[in-house]
Write a protein that holds these residues in place. Structure first.
Motif, PDB file in Angstrom:
ATOM      1  N   GLN A  19       0.939  -1.169   0.076  1.00 53.60           N
ATOM      2  CA  GLN A  19      -0.012   0.086   0.093  1.00 53.60           C
ATOM      3  C   GLN A  19       1.057   1.346  -0.063  1.00 53.60           C
ATOM      4  O   GLN A  19       1.883   1.419   0.772  1.00 53.60           O
ATOM      5  N   THR A  23      -3.145   5.167  -1.418  1.00 55.62           N
ATOM      6  CA  THR A  23      -4.166   3.993  -1.409  1.00 55.62           C
ATOM      7  C   THR A  23      -4.870   3.839  -0.165  1.00 55.62           C
ATOM      8  O   THR A  23      -4.462   4.091   0.903  1.00 55.62           O
ATOM      9  N   VAL A  26      -8.127  -1.060   2.742  1.00 56.86           N
ATOM     10  CA  VAL A  26      -9.330  -1.775   2.451  1.00 56.86           C
ATOM     11  C   VAL A  26     -10.482  -1.882   3.501  1.00 56.86           C
ATOM     12  O   VAL A  26      -9.929  -2.051   4.607  1.00 56.86           O
ATOM     13  N   HIS A 115     -13.622  -5.096  -6.721  1.00 49.66           N
ATOM     14  CA  HIS A 115     -13.471  -3.883  -7.033  1.00 49.66           C
ATOM     15  C   HIS A 115     -11.912  -3.927  -6.276  1.00 49.66           C
ATOM     16  O   HIS A 115     -11.728  -4.493  -5.315  1.00 49.66           O
ATOM     17  N   HIS A 116     -11.214  -2.786  -6.693  1.00 47.75           N
ATOM     18  CA  HIS A 116      -9.683  -2.721  -6.145  1.00 47.75           C
ATOM     19  C   HIS A 116      -9.743  -2.413  -4.755  1.00 47.75           C
ATOM     20  O   HIS A 116      -8.912  -2.789  -3.799  1.00 47.75           O
ATOM     21  N   SER A 117     -10.822  -2.003  -4.077  1.00 52.28           N
ATOM     22  CA  SER A 117     -10.843  -1.698  -2.630  1.00 52.28           C
ATOM     23  C   SER A 117     -11.372  -2.938  -1.857  1.00 52.28           C
ATOM     24  O   SER A 117     -11.547  -2.866  -0.464  1.00 52.28           O
ATOM     25  N   CYS A 118     -11.641  -3.817  -2.350  1.00 49.39           N
ATOM     26  CA  CYS A 118     -12.270  -5.217  -1.744  1.00 49.39           C
ATOM     27  C   CYS A 118     -11.245  -6.274  -1.913  1.00 49.39           C
ATOM     28  O   CYS A 118     -10.627  -6.691  -2.726  1.00 49.39           O
TER      29      CYS A 118
END
Length: 133
Positions: A19, A23, A26, A115-118
């Protein structure tokens, strides 16, 4: 529990060295091949404890002032075991404020559009399933 501790400390507390400063952490975890959903519940309880400590209180309404950045989870499996409902009922009885942060979806991994945040996590994905994941 050990898997949840590792995932929580490595990926959810900012311990992920990949990270960067820009970023966002999560705040959503998908428990793939979830079975009873124990990984998702364990992660929610761990996050709840950390949030409570950071706020210096135990807010059973789930209204934390730490940026309202609650961890949410969802479980994905082709079929939810009937006994998973018993676990969900027991968890909600103990931690009622976590109910809105937990979902269980019956479906196939191939249907998932991450999703990139998951964070995708699993303790039961083996064989071909782990290759797909």
């Amino acid at each position: 529990w050990a898997s949840a501790l590792y995932i929580h400390s490595s990926f959810l507390l900012g311990g992920n060295s990949s990270q960067t400063d820009d970023t966002k952490p999560v705040r959503r975890v998908a428990d793939i091949a979830a079975g009873h959903g124990l990984l998702a519940w364990a992660l929610l309880v761990l996050d709840d404890e950390v949030q409570s400590q950071r706020n210096g209180k135990n807010d059973k309404e789930g209204n934390f002032s730490f940026g309202n950045r609650h961890l949410t989870t969802f479980c994905l499996d082709v079929q939810m075991p009937q006994s998973a409902e018993l676990i969900q009922t027991a968890m909600i009885k103990q931690w009622p404020h976590l109910e809105s942060r937990f979902d269980y979806v019956e479906g196939r991994l191939e249907q998932l559009v991450p999703h990139h945040s998951c964070l995708l996590a699993s303790v039961h994905a083996c064989g071909i399933l782990s290759d797909v994941l």
